[in-house]
Design an enzyme around this catalytic site. Structure first.
Site, PDB file in Angstrom:
ATOM      1  N   TYR A 213       0.837  -1.198   0.000  1.00  0.00           N
ATOM      2  CA  TYR A 213       0.000   0.000   0.000  1.00  0.00           C
ATOM      3  C   TYR A 213       0.879   1.259   0.000  1.00  0.00           C
ATOM      4  CZ  TYR A 213      -2.611   3.615   2.678  1.00  0.00           C
ATOM      5  OH  TYR A 213      -3.166   4.777   3.150  1.00  0.00           O
TER       6      TYR A 213
ATOM      7  N   ASP B 170      -1.063  -6.541   9.516  1.00  0.00           N
ATOM      8  CA  ASP B 170      -2.128  -5.584   9.267  1.00  0.00           C
ATOM      9  C   ASP B 170      -3.288  -6.361   8.663  1.00  0.00           C
ATOM     10  OD1 ASP B 170      -3.861  -3.687   8.215  1.00  0.00           O
ATOM     11  OD2 ASP B 170      -2.257  -2.310   7.658  1.00  0.00           O
TER      12      ASP B 170
ATOM     13  N   LYS C 127     -12.629  -0.975   6.257  1.00  0.00           N
ATOM     14  CA  LYS C 127     -12.809  -1.801   5.062  1.00  0.00           C
ATOM     15  C   LYS C 127     -13.952  -2.795   5.224  1.00  0.00           C
ATOM     16  CE  LYS C 127      -9.270   0.335   3.605  1.00  0.00           C
ATOM     17  NZ  LYS C 127      -9.363   1.346   2.555  1.00  0.00           N
TER      18      LYS C 127
ATOM     19  N   ILE D 135      -6.563  -5.481   8.294  1.00  0.00           N
ATOM     20  CA  ILE D 135      -7.752  -4.643   8.126  1.00  0.00           C
ATOM     21  C   ILE D 135      -8.733  -5.159   7.085  1.00  0.00           C
ATOM     22  CG2 ILE D 135      -6.554  -2.569   8.921  1.00  0.00           C
ATOM     23  CD1 ILE D 135      -6.629  -1.562   6.029  1.00  0.00           C
TER      24      ILE D 135
END
Lengths: 473, 460
Positions: B143, B228, B270, B230
């Site tokens: 990202y 991570d 998300k 998410i």
């Protein structure tokens, strides 16, 4: 290899201060009107609980604001997705209008110069990240809010150098004290990037005079440095002299908007004190410098305000009838409450600094000290916390240079609790000290520890214990 | 006058990634008002299941009106700024997270730290785990926002773990070792590895084997793992999602030191599609990290108003179970539409089972196997064919020609239009290749490309 960072392992977060010890004791034994009448009364929390009824009644009449609706239409999806770090335009407009209203509309503020942050805690840290590099310094007048040691220094690596203000002139900033602080920084090889003042002051509860503001501006102009004015208590100036914002003085001095000093004056604001909404995490940075606004905007990604909250408050603050009424009523109630505290203290033979703002008084207990030392101040403070069961903030935690001053909050508890606190204090002073005006009898000595409870049942721990979770000012 | 952080561009927002948004904002697609505008496919938002949340909120007015059993809790919430978080909310969050992991792991609310979004969570973990000049290893592609979130104010470095399409971008033992050695060559002390699982931008979940490689590596080097997660609720196909927590538990590593070095980042941006509410969190078994991160969360607390509303919603287990199921069903369907549409244009994607995007292979459309050619193609896609998609180079991909295309932030009709445009793009490229027309015919001079810094939030 060190597993964690220095930030995580050292106690540079500043939370080992005795300031937090008081809270810890309070949390173990909190006063309750019914369930725990002997408990510790919290007077160390600068919260404004006096005007919730006004906000609650507004909410009851304006359900759309909380219900994700606008003109009867659901805007849920729009808000749920709104994470633009430029902030909700309607909210920013409402904020600058409210800020201008608090300043008697003597200034006009541009919403494009406002950056929203999750509370003033975030705003202050962000400013430091933008204005100074690790190892550089800011000058701050003492006494100051203990949280600054964490907010301004911890992750930024920036140093604080105190501007020593004293009771000899009501703790006002002078040319001399400013210069002395600057030289102190130079002596320590610290490059000074700016001055940070809190106006109205925490913990003093006073507003800065026009003269002080002029002095400050001349000083920062002369040194070519920044001025951050933390004005989070601007809406709590309940008595004359009226509040003068640094923005107003800039205008007064006919400072050219393109002048360097115009670009170097910045304001921090928040709704935590004026509106009593610390839980909603609404802070703001205001700057005339586009680069600062740009950098701070990007940094605000690390602490944006919930869009749900922005929507609710934008509706609230856009209601001019509410804001006008709220500001006036807030002043009225704060003024009355402060008067009650001052009068209660007087009855105990204790005086305060003449305050006209804030949610607290700066109380003079120097005459109750065993000696003019900080050890004596600590002793007195522990007695007040553990025996009198009042959590108040010792001046040393605010870096005051003179022992014996304490900050006592008045807006975070009901009036009857405040009265009880004053009764306890009066009884304490009467019992332990030779204060003829209190009870008309002379006491044998100032140091009568033998009467009443001994201190041994209280275990004073000065090591950091992770209990303190409230960091409010 | 200002700090280095404020004056230089280390915030990473000069990436061409943001150029696309700029063009989009000048000329955004609207089905009715601007049907020739640019379609936003660079925004990893989940807009597919708002109706569910909206209808729940409509049936449960207390949650929004800040009431409990019809009594106002406004005052309590207005004053609630405890950085330990609203207990009811944290209790619901850990249950929600456990459910998402098939209840194969249990979470303790006292180990959860709330932050204003995962942007804040990630930065906070960096501040807690590494000093300036130290490094974290990240598998590429990653990202683009990490360049800002992890490095900017922390002074920490990122060293890439090279993953390629050769094996579906899986993390290998050798890639991990190479990255570590690369860091050492640069004199950077490696403090840990950060992985995004499910992956952004790949849309895939990590395999058990990869997770085990990662754990072995972290044990060997005595470093941290940040996972991570998410996108953990967006897994709509098999293989099912395996959290780092599950992988550790399976190997009975609760008493090993590595247990205290694994940390999870989560968010509701998300899975629930609520990026505006700024709800992120750190989960760690390491008490020192929890303690430090909790204090640091002062710089980005979650609004108590939002904590309350969401605690009420997550309390409704029937609702959350239905929501997750329906959300996954809709994501699956929408992804299949995209894959199908791309297939029709002769374009393939990486096989994926999660996320809000596909990792699209447009290598065959490149003029040459270079990043210049990728940029050329990307500009064409944005400016001539009106699709804002994210070029792989912005995600630090090592191979030119890959793009991330989002599918959950628009209506079905808009996605169809996008697919038609993709087909048109491919047809024009084929024609071009066939007729050998010079490039200059295709590059419109009316587009001025600025590489100055943009005021645009890097959404995931």
């Amino acid at each position: 290899m060190r597993m964690l960072s220095r930030n995580a392992t050292f106690n540079s977060h500043g939370q080992d201060s005795s300031y937090f010890l008081g809270w810890q004791e309070y949390e173990k034994n909190p006063y309750h009107e019914v369930h725990n009448t002997n408990g510790i009364i919290q007077m160390g929390l600068a919260e404004n609980q006096l005007c919730f009824d006004l906000l609650e009644s507004w909410l009851a009449k304006n359900p759309e604001a909380a219900a994700f609706k606008k003109n009867g239409e659901s805007i849920f999806a729009e808000l749920a997705l709104f994470q633009d770090y430029h902030g909700l335009p309607a909210f920013k407009k409402a904020m600058v209008d409210f800020m201008a209203e608090i300043r008697g509309n003597k200034v006009t503020l541009d919403p494009n110069h406002l950056v929203l942050t999750a509370g003033a805690t975030s705003a202050n840290e962000t400013f430091i990240f933008c204005l100074a590099d690790p190892g550089e310094a800011v000058l701050i007048p003492t006494p100051y809010y203990p949280g600054f040691d964490r907010d301004l220094k911890w992750r930024t690596g920036v140093e604080i150098v105190p501007i020593h203000c004293t009771s000899s002139n009501g703790f006002q900033i002078t040319e001399t004290t400013l210069e002395e602080a600057y030289q102190e920084a130079e002596k320590r090889n610290l490059r000074v990037k700016g001055v940070l003042v809190t106006n109205p002051s925490n913990p003093l509860g006073t507003t800065m005079t026009r003269n002080e503001l002029y002095l400050l501006l001349s000083f920062v102009e002369d040194k070519g440095i920044h001025l951050i004015s933390d004005e989070i208590y601007s809406g709590t100036a309940f008595s004359s002299p009226s509040f003068i914002s640094v923005m107003e003085v800039l205008k007064d001095r006919n400072c050219d908007k393109n002048s360097e000093v115009w670009q170097r004056v910045h304001v921090v604001y928040s709704l935590s004190k004026d509106l009593g909404l610390p839980g909603f995490r609404v802070g703001a940075i205001y700057s005339n410098d586009d680069m600062v606004v740009a950098a701070a905007t990007k940094m605000s990604s690390f602490g944006l305000v919930s869009s749900q909250t922005q929507h609710l408050l934008s509706a609230m603050l856009s209601d001019k009838k509410l804001t006008k009424n709220y500001i006036a009523e807030n002043h009225k109630r704060l003024k009355q409450r402060q008067k009650n505290l001052v009068s209660g203290l007087q009855k105990a033979g204790i005086s305060c600094l003449n305050g006209n703002a804030g949610l607290f008084c700066w109380v003079d207990m120097r005459h109750l000290l065993r000696s003019n030392t900080f050890e004596a101040e600590m002793e007195l403070w522990k007695k007040i916390v553990y025996e009198v069961h009042l959590n108040i903030s010792p001046g040393s935690s605010c870096h005051c240079t003179e022992p014996g001053w304490f900050r006592v909050c008045f807006a975070n508890l009901p009036e009857r609790t405040l009265d009880l606190a004053m009764q306890r204090l009066k009884a304490f002073v009467g019992e332990y000290y030779n204060v003829p005006e209190v009870n008309g009898r002379s006491q044998s000595s100032h140091l009568s520890h033998s009467r009443g409870q001994s201190l041994t049942k209280w275990v004073s721990r000065l090591s950091f214990d992770d209990r303190c979770s409230i960091h409010g000012r | 006058m200002l700090s280095r952080k404020a004056s230089c561009d280390s915030h990473g927002q000069d990436s061409s990634y943001f150029l696309g948004w700029q063009e989009y904002e000048k000329n955004p697609y609207d089905q009715v008002k601007n049907p020739n505008g640019i379609i936003q496919m660079g925004l990893a938002e989940n807009q597919l299941s708002f109706d569910r949340i909206e209808s729940w909120l409509a049936s449960n007015p207390d949650a929004l009106e800040l009431k409990r059993n019809r009594e106002s809790v406004f005052r309590e919430l207005a004053l609630f700024q405890d950085y330990n978080g609203f207990p009811a909310f944290k209790n619901e969050m850990v249950e929600f997270m456990a459910n998402m992991r098939g209840n194969k792991v249990k979470f303790d609310p006292s180990k959860l730290v709330l932050t204003a979004g995962s942007t804040s969570a990630n930065e906070t973990l960096m501040f807690c785990l590494a000093d300036p000049g130290e490094a974290f290893l990240l598998p590429i592609p990653y990202y683009p926002g990490f360049d800002r979130d992890l490095k900017w104010r922390t002074g920490v470095e990122i060293v890439p773990i090279k993953c390629t399409s050769e094996n579906g971008y899986k993390i290998t033992e050798s890639a991990l070792q190479e990255a570590y050695q690369q860091a050492q060559k640069f004199n950077l002390k490696v403090k840990g590895v950060l992985v995004t699982n499910p992956s952004n931008p790949l849309g895939t979940t990590m395999t058990r084997l990869e997770l085990n490689h990662l754990i072995d590596f972290a044990m060997e080097k005595e470093i941290h793992i940040i996972s991570d997660e998410i996108y953990s609720g967006t897994v709509f196909n098999s293989p099912s999602f395996i959290s780092i927590a599950e992988a550790l538990t399976e190997r009975n590593l609760e008493d090993d030191e590595v247990w205290n070095r694994c940390h999870i980042v989560y968010s509701l941006s998300k899975d629930l599609g609520l990026p505006g509410f700024r709800v992120g969190m750190i989960y760690s078994n390491n008490q020192t990290v929890v303690s430090a991160a909790t204090k640091m969360s002062s710089f980005g607390l979650v609004s108590s108003q939002t904590q309350y509303t969401l605690s009420q919603m997550l309390k409704d287990k029937k609702f959350t179970a239905n929501y997750m199921k329906e959300n996954q069903r809709r994501l699956k369907r929408r992804k299949e539409m995209l894959v199908c549409g791309l297939k029709g244009a002769g374009i393939r994607c990486l096989e994926s089972n999660a996320g809000l995007f596909c990792w699209v292979d447009m290598r065959h459309l490149l003029r040459s196997n270079t990043f210049e050619a990728e940029k050329e193609l990307w500009k064409k896609v944005v400016c001539e064919f009106g699709l804002n998609i994210s070029p792989g180079s912005s995600c630090h991909c090592s191979e030119p020609g890959w793009f991330r295309m989002c599918f959950a932030n628009m209506s079905e009709e808009t996605l169809m239009v996008a697919m038609q445009r993709v087909k048109a793009l491919v047809d024009s490229t084929i024609v071009h290749q066939q007729t050998g027309l010079s490039k200059s015919r295709w590059l419109k001079s009316k587009w001025v490309f600025q590489l100055a810094s943009y005021e645009r939030e890097p959404d995931r």
